[in-house]
Scaffold this motif. Structure first.
Motif, PDB file in Angstrom:
ATOM      1  N   LEU A   1       0.960  -1.172  -0.107  1.00 43.30           N
ATOM      2  CA  LEU A   1      -0.150  -0.007   0.004  1.00 43.30           C
ATOM      3  C   LEU A   1       0.902   1.338  -0.024  1.00 43.30           C
ATOM      4  CD1 LEU A   1      -2.878   1.805   0.630  1.00 43.30           C
ATOM      5  CD2 LEU A   1      -2.509   1.378   2.943  1.00 43.30           C
ATOM      6  N   LEU A   2       1.978   1.240   1.086  1.00 39.44           N
ATOM      7  CA  LEU A   2       2.798   2.480   0.990  1.00 39.44           C
ATOM      8  C   LEU A   2       3.548   2.703  -0.258  1.00 39.44           C
ATOM      9  CD1 LEU A   2       4.559   1.888   4.465  1.00 39.44           C
ATOM     10  CD2 LEU A   2       2.854   3.809   3.798  1.00 39.44           C
ATOM     11  N   ASP A   3       3.939   1.712  -1.156  1.00 43.95           N
ATOM     12  CA  ASP A   3       4.624   2.127  -2.170  1.00 43.95           C
ATOM     13  C   ASP A   3       3.692   2.334  -3.115  1.00 43.95           C
ATOM     14  OD1 ASP A   3       6.893   0.945  -1.285  1.00 43.95           O
ATOM     15  OD2 ASP A   3       6.588  -0.917  -2.075  1.00 43.95           O
ATOM     16  N   ARG A   4       2.518   1.952  -3.265  1.00 44.93           N
ATOM     17  CA  ARG A   4       1.520   2.443  -4.344  1.00 44.93           C
ATOM     18  C   ARG A   4       1.175   3.886  -4.106  1.00 44.93           C
ATOM     19  NH1 ARG A   4      -2.504   0.292  -7.767  1.00 44.93           N
ATOM     20  NH2 ARG A   4      -4.580   1.101  -7.607  1.00 44.93           N
ATOM     21  N   ILE A   5       0.964   4.322  -2.879  1.00 43.26           N
ATOM     22  CA  ILE A   5       0.393   5.743  -2.496  1.00 43.26           C
ATOM     23  C   ILE A   5       1.779   6.701  -2.909  1.00 43.26           C
ATOM     24  CG2 ILE A   5      -0.240   7.235  -0.760  1.00 43.26           C
ATOM     25  CD1 ILE A   5      -2.445   5.308  -1.386  1.00 43.26           C
ATOM     26  N   LYS A   6       2.659   6.177  -2.463  1.00 48.22           N
ATOM     27  CA  LYS A   6       4.122   7.035  -3.031  1.00 48.22           C
ATOM     28  C   LYS A   6       4.092   7.203  -4.361  1.00 48.22           C
ATOM     29  CE  LYS A   6       7.116   4.830  -0.463  1.00 48.22           C
ATOM     30  NZ  LYS A   6       8.408   4.372   0.135  1.00 48.22           N
ATOM     31  N   ASP A   7       3.795   6.163  -5.139  1.00 49.56           N
ATOM     32  CA  ASP A   7       3.781   6.325  -6.556  1.00 49.56           C
ATOM     33  C   ASP A   7       2.640   7.108  -7.149  1.00 49.56           C
ATOM     34  OD1 ASP A   7       4.662   5.766  -9.135  1.00 49.56           O
ATOM     35  OD2 ASP A   7       3.573   3.861  -9.114  1.00 49.56           O
ATOM     36  N   LEU A   8       1.692   6.938  -6.531  1.00 46.86           N
ATOM     37  CA  LEU A   8       0.369   7.785  -7.294  1.00 46.86           C
ATOM     38  C   LEU A   8       0.525   9.414  -6.696  1.00 46.86           C
ATOM     39  CD1 LEU A   8      -2.205   7.975  -8.583  1.00 46.86           C
ATOM     40  CD2 LEU A   8      -3.340   7.392  -6.505  1.00 46.86           C
ATOM     41  N   GLU A   9       1.029   9.570  -5.582  1.00 44.42           N
ATOM     42  CA  GLU A   9       1.112  11.058  -4.927  1.00 44.42           C
ATOM     43  C   GLU A   9      -0.339  11.773  -4.940  1.00 44.42           C
ATOM     44  OE1 GLU A   9       3.902  12.390  -7.567  1.00 44.42           O
ATOM     45  OE2 GLU A   9       5.469  12.444  -6.250  1.00 44.42           O
ATOM     46  N   PRO A  10      -1.204  11.219  -4.222  1.00 43.17           N
ATOM     47  CA  PRO A  10      -2.505  11.875  -3.988  1.00 43.17           C
ATOM     48  C   PRO A  10      -2.201  12.970  -2.878  1.00 43.17           C
ATOM     49  CG  PRO A  10      -2.563   9.787  -2.770  1.00 43.17           C
ATOM     50  CD  PRO A  10      -1.167   9.903  -3.579  1.00 43.17           C
ATOM     51  N   LYS A  11      -3.158  13.799  -2.574  1.00 43.30           N
ATOM     52  CA  LYS A  11      -3.249  14.692  -1.480  1.00 43.30           C
ATOM     53  C   LYS A  11      -3.464  13.922  -0.025  1.00 43.30           C
ATOM     54  CE  LYS A  11      -3.148  19.057   0.418  1.00 43.30           C
ATOM     55  NZ  LYS A  11      -4.439  19.774   0.035  1.00 43.30           N
ATOM     56  N   SER A  12      -4.490  12.924  -0.293  1.00 45.88           N
ATOM     57  CA  SER A  12      -5.068  12.478   1.113  1.00 45.88           C
ATOM     58  C   SER A  12      -5.402  11.225   0.774  1.00 45.88           C
ATOM     59  CB  SER A  12      -6.396  13.324   1.357  1.00 45.88           C
ATOM     60  OG  SER A  12      -5.971  14.681   1.641  1.00 45.88           O
ATOM     61  N   VAL A  13      -5.386  10.512   2.067  1.00 42.68           N
ATOM     62  CA  VAL A  13      -5.914   8.875   2.175  1.00 42.68           C
ATOM     63  C   VAL A  13      -7.195   9.154   3.143  1.00 42.68           C
ATOM     64  CG1 VAL A  13      -5.525   6.562   3.008  1.00 42.68           C
ATOM     65  CG2 VAL A  13      -4.092   7.849   1.222  1.00 42.68           C
TER      66      VAL A  13
ATOM     67  N   PRO B   1      -7.294   0.632  -9.174  1.00 45.56           N
ATOM     68  CA  PRO B   1      -7.026   0.792 -10.602  1.00 45.56           C
ATOM     69  C   PRO B   1      -5.652   0.878 -11.274  1.00 45.56           C
ATOM     70  CG  PRO B   1      -7.868   2.818  -9.394  1.00 45.56           C
ATOM     71  CD  PRO B   1      -7.789   1.809  -8.417  1.00 45.56           C
ATOM     72  N   ASP B   2      -5.503   1.214 -12.423  1.00 50.25           N
ATOM     73  CA  ASP B   2      -4.163   1.216 -12.857  1.00 50.25           C
ATOM     74  C   ASP B   2      -3.548   2.508 -12.675  1.00 50.25           C
ATOM     75  OD1 ASP B   2      -1.972   1.375 -14.479  1.00 50.25           O
ATOM     76  OD2 ASP B   2      -2.870   0.215 -16.323  1.00 50.25           O
ATOM     77  N   LEU B   3      -2.515   2.648 -12.152  1.00 46.93           N
ATOM     78  CA  LEU B   3      -2.112   4.127 -11.649  1.00 46.93           C
ATOM     79  C   LEU B   3      -1.294   4.839 -12.725  1.00 46.93           C
ATOM     80  CD1 LEU B   3       0.040   3.459  -8.045  1.00 46.93           C
ATOM     81  CD2 LEU B   3      -2.446   3.955  -8.744  1.00 46.93           C
ATOM     82  N   ALA B   4      -1.017   3.818 -13.665  1.00 42.85           N
ATOM     83  CA  ALA B   4      -0.563   4.748 -15.251  1.00 42.85           C
ATOM     84  C   ALA B   4      -1.544   5.486 -15.766  1.00 42.85           C
ATOM     85  CB  ALA B   4       0.092   3.587 -16.070  1.00 42.85           C
ATOM     86  N   VAL B   5      -2.667   4.927 -15.586  1.00 45.86           N
ATOM     87  CA  VAL B   5      -3.878   5.532 -16.181  1.00 45.86           C
ATOM     88  C   VAL B   5      -4.285   6.776 -15.383  1.00 45.86           C
ATOM     89  CG1 VAL B   5      -6.403   5.443 -16.904  1.00 45.86           C
ATOM     90  CG2 VAL B   5      -4.528   3.468 -17.202  1.00 45.86           C
ATOM     91  N   LEU B   6      -4.376   6.687 -14.229  1.00 50.01           N
ATOM     92  CA  LEU B   6      -4.844   7.694 -13.420  1.00 50.01           C
ATOM     93  C   LEU B   6      -3.868   8.863 -12.919  1.00 50.01           C
ATOM     94  CD1 LEU B   6      -7.656   5.794 -11.136  1.00 50.01           C
ATOM     95  CD2 LEU B   6      -7.915   7.023 -13.064  1.00 50.01           C
ATOM     96  N   ARG B   7      -2.401   8.577 -12.839  1.00 48.72           N
ATOM     97  CA  ARG B   7      -1.503   9.378 -12.336  1.00 48.72           C
ATOM     98  C   ARG B   7      -1.615  10.832 -12.518  1.00 48.72           C
ATOM     99  NH1 ARG B   7       2.339   6.651 -13.414  1.00 48.72           N
ATOM    100  NH2 ARG B   7       2.688   5.431 -11.536  1.00 48.72           N
ATOM    101  N   ASP B   8      -1.864  11.200 -13.895  1.00 49.32           N
ATOM    102  CA  ASP B   8      -1.871  12.838 -14.191  1.00 49.32           C
ATOM    103  C   ASP B   8      -3.064  13.416 -13.895  1.00 49.32           C
ATOM    104  OD1 ASP B   8      -3.295  11.329 -16.005  1.00 49.32           O
ATOM    105  OD2 ASP B   8      -2.772  12.726 -17.674  1.00 49.32           O
TER     106      ASP B   8
END
Length: 683
Positions: free
Chosen positions: A344-356, A660-667
């Motif tokens: 989970l941590l790796d995924r959130i670091k990769d996505l870089e949202p504001k909040s969880v 979901p796929d972070l590559a699709v949602l990241r931007d």
């Protein structure tokens, strides 16, 4: 987001001449206006070490709170040249007591930790400018033996001589310019605060006693902090001749126990690290301060003094939210659970949202009802003591804000619990529609019953006591249908409101129905406010943000206040954000584009609501539980943005399945991609 991370996103500000030219080009004033011309409002700056060996690399600088002597001198000169007026604690107390008003642009200068550099480098500048200041002393550091190094963080250990001597502090106190405050005796460090070994601020945390496999009791915690604060105050008085009246909380973290203990010792003025001006509504027990760091210059000074608060002052606040259930992290095997948390941590670091939004309760059937909790508490089973670790790891390793997602009423208490049967009761002749347009049918404790309310308050108290987080998300279970609540406690409340003791009589009169509807809505809002206040006592005051969840039906269909005791206008005004569950009820698949357009338009029809509403999209088909394609989810987000939505999120994150796929949602979800350079600040 911390000030340091915010500046890291935005880049360093330009030099003063560049700032002046840019502001002139855009017709912007060089000076921030006074906060209020009321004689009561003031700002506070928080300084730390003063060193001249700092590097300018934002990623490698060793001590981000340290500044150079030249920077301190430039800040003092900027204050003087821009008509700011440094004031003393005496002046602030006098103004709040009806005495002489403070000047416009009043500012208090504070120095934490009593570094030797504050005596050798800051004190001469204070004398040169004739500026009053406050110095906060960690008395065990000042009193340390020559053989005892001082640990000021997990990365930094300083020799005892790195801090001022008592003679230095006595000289500063006798100068008439410097007030000495307590910064605790020996609680300025990270202490083990959960079974997994995470460290949280020692002053504001119930310690986890690993040898005993339990937390400190309330009595042990109160005894520890009370003794520490008394030792600090006694040492300051004995060595400087001054009895401290001000308390500066380490890391800006405080709670009701700390405030009470310091007040008993005569310290009634307390300093935090909350951002923003100290307006008359900010008590002297929760004074806000701006944390100064090594990269401050004229552009940052100007921006900080324009800022009104940590959230409200952001001219273009944007939320990107990922919802995570701890049920998906939990595993009875500790090693597998750690592996899931790391994933989970790796995924959130990769996505870089504001909040969880981190669900802090066990909800095996997805009803929104808590059957167990993920933190120690007095009333419900603890499935695992997991929330504290997961939240702190997300905050410190992934750099996000963490909100505890909790029910308000939907707690399934153990059989035999005194409040287990104090439930919301439906009238015998129920009128609430059963087609999904009324509140979801679940077991809920009555918000009118005193025992039920107290039980819920104590659950929230325990959440605050044993964990650390940035905000609270109140679930959409805080609702009442037209046939609810018909229990005895509710009927007694209606009588207190001047209404009949019976729903049939109330609903037969349009005026009584309106009053009943408004009063129930306000009752639930006030109850959540009480729960939030309990958390704020422990979790840093104004830094704790509040979110109220709301089903889409409450926005799209008229009469939500009557049908659900929920209302978008009220929620947008009374909470920091509204978590709008942006999927059709009862759900299923991707919402059709016209439905999303209608939802966004309906929110926009409420003045100011778009700036407070987070549109939360489902990532799983509610009927089949099949994943919604990431491309479809992205298309929904893009459509909402075109329709004017500012804040977006999704629920839930299936981190183990990579969905979901972070590559699709990241931007569209990453804050790195959303932060815009501001006028006068180099990107």
């Amino acid at each position: 987001m911390s000030q340091f991370n915010r500046r890291k996103f935005l880049g360093l500000a330009g030099a003063l001449s560049v700032t002046q030219s840019v502001h002139a080009r855009y017709g912007l004033p060089l000076l921030p206006p006074p906060d209020r011309d009321d004689g009561l409002t003031f700002r506070v700056l928080a300084f730390h070490d003063i060193r001249d060996d700092l590097r300018a690399d934002v990623d490698t600088v060793a001590d981000t709170c340290a500044i150079s002597t030249a920077t301190l001198n430039n800040i003092f000169a900027w204050l003087k040249g821009n008509d700011f007026h440094p004031v003393s604690v005496d002046q602030i107390i006098a103004s709040r007591g009806g005495g002489a008003p403070l000047p416009a642009r009043a500012v208090l200068l504070t120095f934490d930790d009593a570094y030797q550099s504050q005596y050798t480098k800051a004190f001469p500048l204070l004398r040169q400018y004739n500026y009053p200041a406050l110095v906060a002393v960690v008395s065990s550091w000042t009193n340390a033996s020559a053989q005892r190094p001082v640990r000021i963080s997990h990365k930094s250990v300083m020799p005892s001589g790195y801090f001022m001597s008592w003679s230095n502090l006595r000289e500063m106190a006798q100068s008439g310019l410097v007030e000495i405050a307590s910064h605790t005796h020996d609680m300025h460090y990270g202490a083990v605060a959960n079974p997994q070994g995470n460290e949280l601020p020692a002053a504001s945390t119930h310690l986890y006693l690993a040898a005993l496999k339990r937390y400190e009791t309330d009595a042990e915690y109160e005894g520890r902090v009370g003794a520490d604060l008394k030792q600090s105050a006694d040492l300051i008085l004995a060595n400087t001749g001054v009895k401290p009246r001000s308390m500066v909380w380490p890391y800006g973290m405080y709670n009701a126990v700390l405030i009470g203990a310091s007040r008993k010792l005569g310290m009634h003025v307390h300093f935090t690290l909350d951002d923003g001006p100290n307006t008359p509504d900010v008590p002297l027990s929760k004074i806000r301060r701006l944390l100064v760091s090594y990269d401050w210059d004229a552009g940052i000074m100007l921006g900080q003094f324009r800022q009104q608060s940590a959230y409200r002052g952001d001219s273009e606040p944007v939320e990107r939210v990922v919802n995570v259930a701890l049920d998906d992290v939990y595993d009875p095997d500790p090693e597998r659970q750690e592996a899931r948390l790391s994933r989970l941590l790796d995924r959130i670091k990769d996505l870089e949202p504001k909040s969880v939004y981190l669900q802090a309760y066990h909800d095996p059937d997805g009803s929104g009802t808590a059957q167990a909790l993920y933190f120690p508490n007095r009333h419900m089973p603890v499935r695992a003591d997991l929330f504290s670790r997961a939240a702190w790891q997300l905050i410190t390793r992934a750099g996000v804000q963490v909100y505890a997602a909790m029910p308000v009423l939907a707690f399934r208490l153990p059989a035999g619990h005194p409040a287990a049967a104090r439930l919301v009761v439906a009238a015998p002749a129920a009128t609430t529609p059963r087609d999904g347009s009324g509140p979801r049918q679940r077991t809920r404790l009555s918000p009118f019953d005193p025992l039920a309310r107290n039980t819920i308050r104590e659950i929230y108290d325990d959440l605050a006591r044993y964990t650390s987080f940035n905000g609270i998300v109140f679930g959409e279970d805080a609702s009442l249908g037209m046939d609810e609540d018909a229990g005895e406690a509710a009927l007694a409340a209606y009588a207190d409101w001047g209404l009949p003791r019976g729903l049939a009589a109330i609903q037969a009169d349009p005026e009584l129905l309106r009053r009943w509807s408004d009063a129930r809505l306000e009752h639930l809002v006030r109850f959540t406010g009480q729960l939030a206040d309990a958390i704020k006592d422990y979790q840093g005051g104004g830094n704790v943000l509040t979110v109220r969840s709301l089903p889409a039906d409450a926005v799209l269909r008229p009469g939500a206040a009557l049908r659900l005791a929920q209302d978008l206008d009220v929620f947008a005004a009374r909470y920091d954000f509204v978590n709008l569950m942006a999927y059709p009820d009862p759900g299923g698949g991707a919402p059709p584009a016209p439905w999303l357009d209608s939802l966004a338009a309906a929110v926009a029809a409420h003045p100011g609501a778009l700036s407070r509403t987070v549109f939360a999209l489902l990532t799983l088909d509610a009927r089949t539980r099949a994943p919604v394609p990431s491309t479809a989810l992205r298309a929904q987000m893009e459509r909402l943005r075109v329709a004017g939505a500012k804040h977006l999120g999704y629920c839930p994150d299936q981190f183990m399945a990579g969905q979901p796929d972070l590559a699709v949602l990241r931007d569209v979800m990453s804050m790195q991609n959303l932060v815009r350079p501001r006028v006068g600040i180099k990107a």
